[in-house]
Design a protein around this motif. Structure first.
Motif, mmCIF file in Angstrom:
data_model
loop_
_atom_site.group_PDB
_atom_site.id
_atom_site.type_symbol
_atom_site.label_atom_id
_atom_site.label_comp_id
_atom_site.label_asym_id
_atom_site.label_seq_id
_atom_site.Cartn_x
_atom_site.Cartn_y
_atom_site.Cartn_z
ATOM 1 N N ASP A 1 0.808 -1.216 0.000
ATOM 2 C CA ASP A 1 0.000 0.000 0.000
ATOM 3 C C ASP A 1 0.845 1.271 0.000
ATOM 4 O O ASP A 1 0.320 2.380 0.033
ATOM 5 C CB ASP A 1 -0.951 0.014 1.201
ATOM 6 N N GLY A 2 2.182 1.104 -0.017
ATOM 7 C CA GLY A 2 3.077 2.257 -0.038
ATOM 8 C C GLY A 2 3.425 2.810 1.329
ATOM 9 O O GLY A 2 4.257 3.713 1.437
ATOM 10 N N ASN A 3 2.814 2.278 2.384
ATOM 11 C CA ASN A 3 3.116 2.744 3.741
ATOM 12 C C ASN A 3 4.366 2.069 4.287
ATOM 13 O O ASN A 3 4.634 0.904 3.961
ATOM 14 C CB ASN A 3 1.928 2.468 4.671
ATOM 15 N N PRO A 4 5.135 2.782 5.125
ATOM 16 C CA PRO A 4 6.352 2.194 5.695
ATOM 17 C C PRO A 4 6.045 0.934 6.505
ATOM 18 O O PRO A 4 5.033 0.861 7.208
ATOM 19 C CB PRO A 4 6.879 3.297 6.612
#
Length: 147
Positions: free
Chosen positions: A134-137
């Motif tokens: 999802d592109g989150n760290p």
């Protein structure tokens, strides 16, 4: 299975982190790998850069070669063999990079001088962080190990 056969005794046979540290997790091995990435090729190169005792260096180079992380290659002009990273050794670059960035953040006082990693254009290499689909760290708080 044992060290004398070139195969380590696995600390935790089912854990990839444990197996990786069994292969390259000691201080000298990581510094040898770091120096190979920075152009060291000869036994003398590694010894001078790390300050490691000759017998320990010989042992670590032998192990790293036995584990398929480094290989011995013919040196130019028929001199002693050189050491080079294998493809598996080269794939340790992100590990070295992560250790470097962690060290810059946590092992130096503010303003204390240290070496800097730069790219081919001379720009400082920025820290990287893993991200999820999802592109989150990703962190230890939002991931889990499935056994």
């Amino acid at each position: 299975m044992g060290e004398s056969t070139g195969i380590p005794q696995w600390t935790d046979p089912n854990c990839p982190v444990a197996r990786a540290t069994d292969l390259v997790g000691d201080r000298w091995s990581m510094l040898i790998i770091r120096d190979a990435m920075d152009g060291a090729r000869t036994f003398t190169d590694f010894q001078q850069r790390t300050g490691i005792a000759r017998n320990m260096l010989a042992d670590r180079l032998r192990r790293l070669a036995g584990y398929g992380i480094m290989t011995r290659v013919e040196a130019p002009a028929g001199k002693r063999k050189h050491y080079e990273l294998t493809a598996a050794g080269e794939e340790l670059f992100p590990v070295i990079l992560a250790l470097r960035h962690w060290g810059e953040e946590h092992a130096f006082a503010e303003g204390e001088a240290h070496s800097v990693l730069v790219d081919a254009a001379g720009a400082t290499v920025a820290a990287t962080e893993p991200v999820g689909t999802d592109g989150n760290p990703l962190t230890s708080r939002n991931t889990r190990v499935v056994r």
